[in-house]
Structure formats: structure tokens, C-alpha cells
Design a protein around this motif. Structure first.
Motif, PDB file in Angstrom:
ATOM      1  N   PHE A 349       0.799  -1.230   0.000  1.00 43.32           N
ATOM      2  CA  PHE A 349       0.000   0.000   0.000  1.00 43.32           C
ATOM      3  C   PHE A 349       0.832   1.281   0.000  1.00 43.32           C
ATOM      4  O   PHE A 349       0.568   2.193  -0.807  1.00 43.32           O
ATOM      5  CB  PHE A 349      -0.986  -0.001   1.172  1.00 43.32           C
ATOM      6  CG  PHE A 349      -1.764   1.278   1.281  1.00 43.32           C
ATOM      7  CD1 PHE A 349      -2.807   1.540   0.408  1.00 43.32           C
ATOM      8  CD2 PHE A 349      -1.435   2.243   2.235  1.00 43.32           C
ATOM      9  CE1 PHE A 349      -3.519   2.734   0.489  1.00 43.32           C
ATOM     10  CE2 PHE A 349      -2.133   3.424   2.314  1.00 43.32           C
ATOM     11  CZ  PHE A 349      -3.181   3.681   1.438  1.00 43.32           C
ATOM     12  N   PRO A 350       1.840   1.435   0.866  1.00 41.57           N
ATOM     13  CA  PRO A 350       2.584   2.710   0.869  1.00 41.57           C
ATOM     14  C   PRO A 350       3.223   3.019  -0.480  1.00 41.57           C
ATOM     15  O   PRO A 350       3.244   4.180  -0.920  1.00 41.57           O
ATOM     16  CB  PRO A 350       3.644   2.502   1.955  1.00 41.57           C
ATOM     17  CG  PRO A 350       3.101   1.432   2.831  1.00 41.57           C
ATOM     18  CD  PRO A 350       2.343   0.525   1.916  1.00 41.57           C
ATOM     19  N   TYR A 351       3.748   1.994  -1.139  1.00 38.68           N
ATOM     20  CA  TYR A 351       4.366   2.211  -2.441  1.00 38.68           C
ATOM     21  C   TYR A 351       3.333   2.600  -3.491  1.00 38.68           C
ATOM     22  O   TYR A 351       3.549   3.520  -4.290  1.00 38.68           O
ATOM     23  CB  TYR A 351       5.099   0.938  -2.892  1.00 38.68           C
ATOM     24  CG  TYR A 351       6.251   0.546  -2.008  1.00 38.68           C
ATOM     25  CD1 TYR A 351       7.510   1.101  -2.180  1.00 38.68           C
ATOM     26  CD2 TYR A 351       6.073  -0.399  -0.991  1.00 38.68           C
ATOM     27  CE1 TYR A 351       8.575   0.735  -1.371  1.00 38.68           C
ATOM     28  CE2 TYR A 351       7.127  -0.776  -0.168  1.00 38.68           C
ATOM     29  CZ  TYR A 351       8.373  -0.200  -0.359  1.00 38.68           C
ATOM     30  OH  TYR A 351       9.421  -0.558   0.444  1.00 38.68           O
ATOM     31  N   LEU A 352       2.215   1.886  -3.499  1.00 39.05           N
ATOM     32  CA  LEU A 352       1.180   2.150  -4.496  1.00 39.05           C
ATOM     33  C   LEU A 352       0.506   3.495  -4.261  1.00 39.05           C
ATOM     34  O   LEU A 352       0.094   4.169  -5.213  1.00 39.05           O
ATOM     35  CB  LEU A 352       0.156   1.022  -4.492  1.00 39.05           C
ATOM     36  CG  LEU A 352       0.696  -0.357  -4.903  1.00 39.05           C
ATOM     37  CD1 LEU A 352      -0.391  -1.425  -4.764  1.00 39.05           C
ATOM     38  CD2 LEU A 352       1.246  -0.334  -6.327  1.00 39.05           C
ATOM     39  N   ALA A 353       0.397   3.902  -3.003  1.00 41.29           N
ATOM     40  CA  ALA A 353      -0.207   5.200  -2.705  1.00 41.29           C
ATOM     41  C   ALA A 353       0.632   6.342  -3.279  1.00 41.29           C
ATOM     42  O   ALA A 353       0.095   7.367  -3.724  1.00 41.29           O
ATOM     43  CB  ALA A 353      -0.369   5.373  -1.197  1.00 41.29           C
ATOM     44  N   ALA A 398      -6.670   7.136  -1.256  1.00 42.14           N
ATOM     45  CA  ALA A 398      -5.277   7.298  -1.672  1.00 42.14           C
ATOM     46  C   ALA A 398      -5.098   7.071  -3.171  1.00 42.14           C
ATOM     47  O   ALA A 398      -3.974   7.142  -3.681  1.00 42.14           O
ATOM     48  CB  ALA A 398      -4.381   6.332  -0.892  1.00 42.14           C
ATOM     49  N   GLY A 399      -6.198   6.770  -3.853  1.00 43.96           N
ATOM     50  CA  GLY A 399      -6.115   6.549  -5.289  1.00 43.96           C
ATOM     51  C   GLY A 399      -5.556   5.202  -5.680  1.00 43.96           C
ATOM     52  O   GLY A 399      -5.185   4.985  -6.838  1.00 43.96           O
ATOM     53  N   VAL A 400      -5.486   4.270  -4.712  1.00 41.70           N
ATOM     54  CA  VAL A 400      -4.969   2.932  -4.997  1.00 41.70           C
ATOM     55  C   VAL A 400      -6.121   2.024  -5.425  1.00 41.70           C
ATOM     56  O   VAL A 400      -7.132   1.929  -4.725  1.00 41.70           O
ATOM     57  CB  VAL A 400      -4.254   2.331  -3.770  1.00 41.70           C
ATOM     58  CG1 VAL A 400      -3.810   0.896  -4.049  1.00 41.70           C
ATOM     59  CG2 VAL A 400      -3.056   3.193  -3.388  1.00 41.70           C
ATOM     60  N   ARG A 401      -5.969   1.344  -6.554  1.00 40.84           N
ATOM     61  CA  ARG A 401      -6.993   0.445  -7.061  1.00 40.84           C
ATOM     62  C   ARG A 401      -6.612  -0.986  -6.739  1.00 40.84           C
ATOM     63  O   ARG A 401      -5.439  -1.366  -6.861  1.00 40.84           O
ATOM     64  CB  ARG A 401      -7.153   0.620  -8.580  1.00 40.84           C
ATOM     65  CG  ARG A 401      -7.441   2.053  -8.971  1.00 40.84           C
ATOM     66  CD  ARG A 401      -7.513   2.256 -10.468  1.00 40.84           C
ATOM     67  NE  ARG A 401      -6.376   1.727 -11.199  1.00 40.84           N
ATOM     68  CZ  ARG A 401      -5.179   2.296 -11.245  1.00 40.84           C
ATOM     69  NH1 ARG A 401      -4.930   3.401 -10.558  1.00 40.84           N
ATOM     70  NH2 ARG A 401      -4.195   1.761 -11.971  1.00 40.84           N
ATOM     71  N   ILE A 402      -7.603  -1.773  -6.339  1.00 41.92           N
ATOM     72  CA  ILE A 402      -7.371  -3.191  -6.046  1.00 41.92           C
ATOM     73  C   ILE A 402      -8.486  -4.000  -6.685  1.00 41.92           C
ATOM     74  O   ILE A 402      -9.675  -3.714  -6.477  1.00 41.92           O
ATOM     75  CB  ILE A 402      -7.281  -3.465  -4.529  1.00 41.92           C
ATOM     76  CG1 ILE A 402      -7.141  -4.970  -4.259  1.00 41.92           C
ATOM     77  CG2 ILE A 402      -8.439  -2.858  -3.770  1.00 41.92           C
ATOM     78  CD1 ILE A 402      -6.815  -5.300  -2.811  1.00 41.92           C
ATOM     79  N   ASN A 403      -8.115  -4.983  -7.494  1.00 38.06           N
ATOM     80  CA  ASN A 403      -9.085  -5.806  -8.204  1.00 38.06           C
ATOM     81  C   ASN A 403      -8.656  -7.261  -8.162  1.00 38.06           C
ATOM     82  O   ASN A 403      -7.536  -7.587  -7.765  1.00 38.06           O
ATOM     83  CB  ASN A 403      -9.211  -5.337  -9.655  1.00 38.06           C
ATOM     84  CG  ASN A 403      -9.817  -3.959  -9.764  1.00 38.06           C
ATOM     85  OD1 ASN A 403     -11.007  -3.760  -9.552  1.00 38.06           O
ATOM     86  ND2 ASN A 403      -8.984  -2.967 -10.098  1.00 38.06           N
ATOM     87  N   VAL A 404      -9.571  -8.131  -8.567  1.00 37.04           N
ATOM     88  CA  VAL A 404      -9.335  -9.567  -8.494  1.00 37.04           C
ATOM     89  C   VAL A 404      -9.566 -10.187  -9.866  1.00 37.04           C
ATOM     90  O   VAL A 404     -10.565  -9.896 -10.534  1.00 37.04           O
ATOM     91  CB  VAL A 404     -10.267 -10.233  -7.466  1.00 37.04           C
ATOM     92  CG1 VAL A 404      -9.947 -11.718  -7.339  1.00 37.04           C
ATOM     93  CG2 VAL A 404     -10.164  -9.540  -6.115  1.00 37.04           C
ATOM     94  N   ASP A 444      -9.225   1.986 -14.732  1.00 34.44           N
ATOM     95  CA  ASP A 444      -9.540   2.864 -13.601  1.00 34.44           C
ATOM     96  C   ASP A 444     -10.530   2.240 -12.625  1.00 34.44           C
ATOM     97  O   ASP A 444     -10.989   2.900 -11.695  1.00 34.44           O
ATOM     98  CB  ASP A 444     -10.097   4.193 -14.107  1.00 34.44           C
ATOM     99  CG  ASP A 444     -11.390   4.034 -14.903  1.00 34.44           C
ATOM    100  OD1 ASP A 444     -11.804   2.879 -15.149  1.00 34.44           O
ATOM    101  OD2 ASP A 444     -11.996   5.052 -15.280  1.00 34.44           O
ATOM    102  N   VAL A 445     -10.867   0.959 -12.791  1.00 37.88           N
ATOM    103  CA  VAL A 445     -11.849   0.326 -11.915  1.00 37.88           C
ATOM    104  C   VAL A 445     -11.188  -0.142 -10.628  1.00 37.88           C
ATOM    105  O   VAL A 445      -9.973  -0.320 -10.552  1.00 37.88           O
ATOM    106  CB  VAL A 445     -12.560  -0.859 -12.608  1.00 37.88           C
ATOM    107  CG1 VAL A 445     -13.272  -0.388 -13.860  1.00 37.88           C
ATOM    108  CG2 VAL A 445     -11.567  -1.965 -12.943  1.00 37.88           C
TER     109      VAL A 445
END
Length: 457
Positions: A349-353, A398-404, A444-445
Motif C-alpha cells: 500500500f505505501p508504495y502504491l499510494a 489514496a487513489g490505490v486500485r485493487i481488483n481480483v 480505472d476500476v
């Protein structure tokens, strides 16, 4: 002398309180597929190149929340936020009152229809070139009956002539203004939408354009689950559309990157110009151990200064009845599939943020229904989906996207180890899954499950 093009304005009705849904918060502020319903609907109108302005109609209690979402989402087309009334008609009247130009093309839309597509908006705008009022509708798949006061059937209309109304509805602003002016002094009027007012007072012929069966209105709790699934299906289509395939200047980290789908992602990302770092147990990286994951990420970030995408393709499958499974095998699957996903998400998370980046996890088709002999594996994969959906909300600020990614049976070493030799034609190629993975990672999802299926021969 060139005639000025009339402005095209969307009036979004967002003043509902959610009473029918019996929810603690208004329906428009519920989270679906990583965003509020409110934001999903705004996204559609903000992105449509022919919509000039948006007028939001809200209630007093939700005005501050709406303003915050508009500012946070940088919705530049939102020109005004006005207060609505106690009824839908009063709210629509407040919206049209904020439109100054009687020649404006106006679309009135219920904000709790977040699955509206751009094509439907365009059909409404185009129809206003010929008509002054336009309704959006779809054919009725069910037989409609007319009921007597006694509770018996009075009449069964011909279904071929019936349509189910949706929104948006579209008008020349002056016409809609006149309809609401008449309704304001008419206590006898009983209509449920704006086209109904136009028809009631005989102000104009109302054209009908095709709607979309997926453009559902969120009214009851069950609609939330349906909308979530429809967004998942939409994300698949979006991920398969052409996109910028270049990853030049991007840093991608792949856990489980030395075989199977992970290896395919590594090779594809490198071919597209990314700086790729692959880690697995071969490198002494156990994703269930925070120190291992932390070290791997530090190594990747130290090399390029940033991390844009993290893909966790690591996983363990052990078949067998629970009764005969050792606790070591059970713990191995829970540790690799679930704890590992949690650790990768937390440490990444910190890196992706810093880069407003993207995290991809993997599930299995067994996440929707557990299967005998793979019950523990199925349970972990269901948990991964819930993890991602929850984290999509946590990470959104934080604008971080997480998908599966949910691939169909895929030709990988893990599958052959567990199921033996299978006909190749029945299995997905890992490269196909890798392509879908990178498409999703660059979209962007967020908070969605991408089903990757083998196309029919």
C-alpha cells in the motif's frame, strides 16, 4: 451568423433518503464496486463529451456529503448543487428551475441508476434534435396485469405494446419548465415522472428511445448485490477493450512470478517495456511472512525508485477431504492464499499510494460455491474477493486500485499437479489471463472481480 449550440445539461436527482430500501444511509451513498453509487453515475455524465453541465439535486441532510464527493472526485461539470423537495416531482422542479436557457437540452436522471451507459445518453440527445420530449424504455419481459380494487385481474394488455420506463428522460428545458409550472398548482395530478407530466397536460409528443436492461434502479437491498455483479461483468468488457499497451517507465512486482500465470504476467509486462521484479519461494520469499514481502518490495523500489503495480499470483491448492487433511496442509493453503494476500496488500500500500497504483489478486471460480475435496482452497479464494472489496473502499482515498482476476481453468503447473493431464483445448492459455490481468491493472476500476473465460471455438 452562426447559431449558438444550446447547452446540454444533466439534472441528477440525488435527494432520496433510502426509506424503501430500509437502509441506514441514502442509497446513492452506498458503496458498489469500490465507489459510491453517486460517484458511478457522476462518472458517466462527466465522461460524456456532449454533456456540458451537471446540476445535482440533493436534500439538506446530504448536501455536505455530496459537495465533498464532488470536490474529491474533481467533477468539473457539476455547475450547481441545489436542494430538492419531499417528492421526486418537487426535486425535478428544483432542478429545471436552475436551468436558465429554455432551449437547453436537458436530461433528467435518477442518480441511483449507476449502470447507465454512454450510448443511452447519446440516443436521448440525438432524439431531442427532432422531439421536445424523450423517454427511455425497454420491452417488458413479463406479462403486465391490470388489477381491480377487489384484487382480481381486470385486464391483460398486449405485452408487445408495453415498455418499462427508465431514465434519463430528455426535454427541451422550456417544455419541462412549463410542465412543472402547471403541476405546481394542480393537486389532482398523479404521475411518477417528468414524461408523465408532459403527457398529462398534452404539451408534446414523447418519443421513445431504447434503454438498457442493465440500467437498473437501486431500490431494494437485493439490487445492491445485482449492481455489484453487473459492474463485475462490465469491468470484464472494459478490460478487454483496446488500451495503451505500453508499460514503459512503469515498475511491476509479481509475487508467484516464476511459473504459471505469474510467469506469463512477468514476460508480458517486460515485453511492454516495464521494469519487472518477480519473486517466489524460489527466491526465499514466502508471502505470508511480512519481512519477506517487505524485503522484496524494498528491492524493487530501490532499483527504480517507485512501484506502479503489484500482482499477487502466488497460491497453493491441496486436494482432499477435510477429514483426511493434515493441519499442515490446511495451514499451508490458508497461509499462502489468504494471509499472503493480506500481507502483500498491507506491505504494498505505501508504495502504491505514492504512485496511485494498482494491486491485482487472484481468486478461483470456486469462490462462488465451495467444492468437495477443495473446500479449504475454495474458502480462501472467497475470502480474497471479500478482502479486495473491503480494501477497495479503504484504499480509494489514496487513489490505490485493487481488483481480483478470476480465471477459468488454466493450463498451469499447479493445475496439472492436482488434476493430471487434461485436453489443452479445454484450458485457458496463461498468456490470455496475463493479458486480461494487465488490462485490469491499467484500468480505472477498483473493487471488482474480472472473470476471464475461454472463448468458444
Amino acid at each position: 451568423m452562426t447559431t449558438a449550440t444550446p447547452p446540454r445539461i444533466a439534472i441528477l436527482l440525488a435527494s432520496g433518503t433510502g426509506e424503501r430500501a430500509r437502509l441506514d444511509i441514502p442509497k446513492q451513498f452506498l458503496k458498489v464496486a469500490g465507489k459510491t453509487v453517486f460517484e458511478h453515475t457522476l462518472d458517466v455524465f462527466e465522461a460524456h463529451e456532449q454533456i456540458d453541465d451537471i446540476i445535482l439535486v440533493v436534500n439538506t441532510d446530504s448536501r455536505l456529503v455530496a459537495e465533498e464527493l464532488v470536490v474529491r472526485g474533481r467533477y468539473a461539470k457539476v455547475r450547481e448543487i441545489v436542494l430538492g423537495g419531499a417528492t421526486r416531482r418537487e426535486s425535478s422542479a428544483a432542478g429545471i428551475a436552475a436551468v436558465r436557457d429554455d432551449d437547453a437540452k436537458v436530461l433528467v436522471h435518477d442518480i441511483v441508476r449507476p449502470l447507465l451507459d454512454s450510448a443511452t445518453i447519446q440516443r436521448c440527445l440525438d432524439a431531442l434534435d427532432t422531439y421536445d420530449a424523450v423517454d427511455t424504455a425497454i420491452p417488458s419481459a413479463d406479462t403486465i396485469i391490470e388489477r381491480t380494487p377487489e384484487g382480481t385481474i381486470a385486464h391483460i394488455p398486449d405485452r408487445s405494446t408495453l415498455r418499462l420506463g427508465q431514465t434519463p428522460q430528455a426535454f427541451r428545458a422550456g417544455l419541462l419548465r412549463e410542465a412543472h409550472r402547471r403541476a405546481a398548482g394542480d393537486a389532482s395530478v398523479k404521475v411518477t415522472d417528468d414524461c408523465g407530466l408532459v403527457v398529462n397536460y398534452g404539451l408534446a409528443s414523447v418519443a421513445i428511445v431504447d434503454g438498457d436492461v442493465n440500467n437498473i434502479k437501486i431500490t431494494y437491498p437485493s439490487d445492491i448485490y445485482l449492481a455489484d455483479r453487473l459492474f463485475q461483468l462490465r469491468s470484464r468488457a472494459r478490460a478487454e477493450t483496446p488500451h495503451d499497451t505500453s508499460l514503459s517507465g512503469k515498475t511491476v512486482v509479481v509475487f508467484g512470478g516464476h511459473r504459471g500465470i505469474g510467469e506469463a504476467v512477468v514476460e508480458l509486462a517486460r515485453s511492454r517495456g516495464a521494469a519487472v521484479h518477480a519473486f517466489s519461494t524460489r527466491d526465499g520469499v514466502n508471502i505470508a511472512r511480512p519481512a519477506d514481502v517487505r524485503r522484496a518490495l524494498q528491492l524493487a523500489a530501490g532499483d527504480t525508485g517507485a512501484i506502479d503495480m503489484v500482482v499477487n499470483a502466488a497460491g497453493v491448492l491441496r486436494q482432499g477431504l477435510l477429514e483426511g487433511s493434515s493441519y499442515e496442509k490446511i495451514e499451508e493453503q490458508v497461509s499462502a492464499n489468504l494471509v499472503g494476500a493480506i500481507v502483500v496488500a498491507k506491505e504494498s500500500f505505501p508504495y502504491l499510494a505514492d504512485r496511485r497504483g494498482s494491486l491485482i489478486l487472484f481468486t478461483s471460480s470456486s469462490y462462488t460455491r465451495g467444492r468437495a475435496r477443495t473446500s479449504v482452497y475454495s474458502a480462501t479464494k472467497a475470502a480474497v474477493v471479500n478482502l479486495a472489496q473491503g480494501l477497495a473502499q479503504e484504499f480509494a482515498g489514496a487513489g490505490v486500485r485493487i481488483n481480483v482476476v478470476n480465471p477459468e481453468r488454466t493450463a498451469t503447473p499447479m493445475r496439472s499437479e492436482n488434476f493430471g493431464v487434461e485436453p489443452t483445448a479445454q484450458l485457458l492459455d496463461a498468456v490470455v489471463v496475463a493479458e486480461a490481468t494487465l488490462a485490469l491493472a491499467t484500468s480505472d476500476v477498483t473493487g471488482e472481480v474480472l472473470d476471464v473465460r475461454k472463448e468458444p471455438a
